[in-house]
Scaffold this motif. Structure first.
Motif, PDB file in Angstrom:
ATOM      1  N   ARG A 141     -12.831  12.590  -2.952  1.00  0.00           N
ATOM      2  CA  ARG A 141     -12.598  12.768  -1.538  1.00  0.00           C
ATOM      3  C   ARG A 141     -11.464  12.394  -0.900  1.00  0.00           C
ATOM      4  N   ARG A 145      -7.922  14.511   0.904  1.00  0.00           N
ATOM      5  CA  ARG A 145      -7.595  14.941   1.920  1.00  0.00           C
ATOM      6  C   ARG A 145      -6.180  14.262   2.261  1.00  0.00           C
ATOM      7  N   GLY A 149      -6.236  19.000   2.594  1.00  0.00           N
ATOM      8  CA  GLY A 149      -7.655  18.918   2.188  1.00  0.00           C
ATOM      9  C   GLY A 149      -9.301  18.685   2.234  1.00  0.00           C
ATOM     10  N   ARG A 150     -10.188  18.900   2.467  1.00  0.00           N
ATOM     11  CA  ARG A 150     -11.615  18.419   1.741  1.00  0.00           C
ATOM     12  C   ARG A 150     -11.808  19.064   1.431  1.00  0.00           C
ATOM     13  N   CYS A 151     -13.314  18.249   0.847  1.00  0.00           N
ATOM     14  CA  CYS A 151     -14.788  18.612  -0.659  1.00  0.00           C
ATOM     15  C   CYS A 151     -15.833  17.662   0.265  1.00  0.00           C
ATOM     16  N   THR A 152     -16.377  18.093  -0.100  1.00  0.00           N
ATOM     17  CA  THR A 152     -17.954  18.005   0.108  1.00  0.00           C
ATOM     18  C   THR A 152     -18.468  16.779  -1.147  1.00  0.00           C
ATOM     19  N   ASP A 182      -7.686  26.979  -0.453  1.00  0.00           N
ATOM     20  CA  ASP A 182      -7.455  26.724   1.117  1.00  0.00           C
ATOM     21  C   ASP A 182      -7.204  25.677   0.854  1.00  0.00           C
ATOM     22  N   ARG A 184     -10.708  23.604   1.657  1.00  0.00           N
ATOM     23  CA  ARG A 184     -11.810  23.469   0.775  1.00  0.00           C
ATOM     24  C   ARG A 184     -12.497  23.515   0.480  1.00  0.00           C
ATOM     25  N   GLY A 186     -15.700  23.346  -2.390  1.00  0.00           N
ATOM     26  CA  GLY A 186     -16.931  23.090  -2.815  1.00  0.00           C
ATOM     27  C   GLY A 186     -17.347  23.253  -4.294  1.00  0.00           C
ATOM     28  N   THR A 189     -17.001  26.016  -5.660  1.00  0.00           N
ATOM     29  CA  THR A 189     -15.249  26.112  -6.481  1.00  0.00           C
ATOM     30  C   THR A 189     -14.815  25.829  -7.608  1.00  0.00           C
TER      31      THR A 189
END
Length: 326
Positions: A141, A145, A149-152, A182, A184, A186, A189
């Motif tokens: 994660r 950052r 970007g960001r991820c769950t 992009d 983001r 998940g 993805t």
């Protein structure tokens, strides 16, 4: 420049731990920060074990011409006693124009050096290998950052299950996903990008189960089910894993190439099974075969919860390896 140097650049940086990626990054970031303060910074890199006290004295002494310096000392745990004594003495009153960066594996070897630097007020940058699953999820994660970007959590767990636990591979995978999306991320993805790995997931579950690594087996199982692998081939792979180990164990510790003809399977498969057979008893293998057969019957017979049947089989087979009965 003096104020900026004093505030932004720790006079002594102790990079503590045995994870090469984290240690390498810590040094690169320290040097980049120093160059932001002074583009002409003098950076020198040494192996602690090959360094004599006299060689380092000039670098640590105040410069007649000014300018910032960064001294990177690698493998600090290998430093000889006289060098350790000199550096710990220096650490009590460091030159504000010099940044000393010491890399130390963090184990028992050379511990007084690391402890002494810490006691002298060194800024410690942790670089130990990540051992727990939650730490790796946090690493993934943070990678996203860092790249904007960001991820769950689900996406991070799916990526670890697909790529493995090596930090360099995980970091590369994160960079690739950031570059191609992009930013983001998940679980869907990750599933799209790593669907090609799904085909071996059943065998990944079986391999981890046969060596008693329950967390890895469950991680691989949940990932496989998450991306839509049918439970039947996973149950088949688990049963095949048990049968293969049982047949190879019964054949003894022969040469894999000689056993290939007798057992009717490729040498590489025999070699892998011989490694996985360590720790198994004949009684344990009988119990594992029973658990795998029950799992197959449940999964192929349309059990209400086929995922539960597979998880139960992982626990049962691993318990059989330890000599337990479920």
């Amino acid at each position: 420049m003096g104020d900026v140097t004093g505030v932004d650049l720790a006079p002594i940086l102790l990079v503590l731990g045995d994870e090469e990626l984290l240690a390498t990054r810590a040094v690169a970031e320290a040097v980049a920060k120093a160059r932001a303060v002074d583009p002409d910074v003098d950076v020198r890199d040494y192996q602690a074990g090959a360094l004599a006290v006299g060689e380092i004295a000039e670098m640590l002494s105040p410069s007649l011409f000014g300018g910032h310096r960064v001294l990177v000392l690698r493998s600090g745990q290998d430093a000889r006693k006289d060098l350790v004594t000199a550096l710990l003495g220096y650490a009590k009153n460091p030159d504000p124009e010099v940044q000393l960066v010491v890399l130390h594996l963090g184990g028992g070897k050379g511990k007084p050096f690391a402890d002494g630097l810490r006691a002298a007020g060194a800024t410690v940058v942790p670089a130990a290998k990540l051992k727990g699953h939650r730490e790796r999820v946090a690493f993934v994660r943070d990678e996203f950052r860092r790249a904007g970007g960001r991820c769950t959590d689900d996406a991070a767990e799916a990526l670890i299950a697909a790529v493995g636990t090596d930090l360099r591979e995980l970091a590369a995978a994160c960079s690739q996903l950031i570059a191609d999306t992009d930013g983001r991320i998940g679980a869907d993805t990750v599933a799209r990008y790593y669907r090609g790995r799904v085909e071996v997931s059943g065998f990944t579950v079986a391999d981890a189960t046969m060596v008693g690594d329950v967390p890895a087996a469950l991680e691989a199982l949940r990932w496989a089910l998450h991306v839509g692998v049918d439970p039947v081939p996973i149950a088949d792979a688990l049963a095949d894993g048990v049968r293969t180990v049982a047949r190879v164990a019964a054949a003894g510790r022969g040469d894999p190439y000689q056993l290939a003809g007798t057992l009717g399977m490729p040498a590489w498969k025999i070699k892998n099974a011989q490694q996985r057979a360590r720790g198994w008893t004949p009684e344990g293998l009988v119990e594992a075969m029973r658990a795998a057969a029950e799992c197959n019957a449940a999964v192929k017979g349309g059990a209400d919860d086929r995922a539960y049947a597979l998880e139960k089989a992982v626990f049962s087979v691993a318990a059989a390896r330890r000599g337990g009965v479920r």
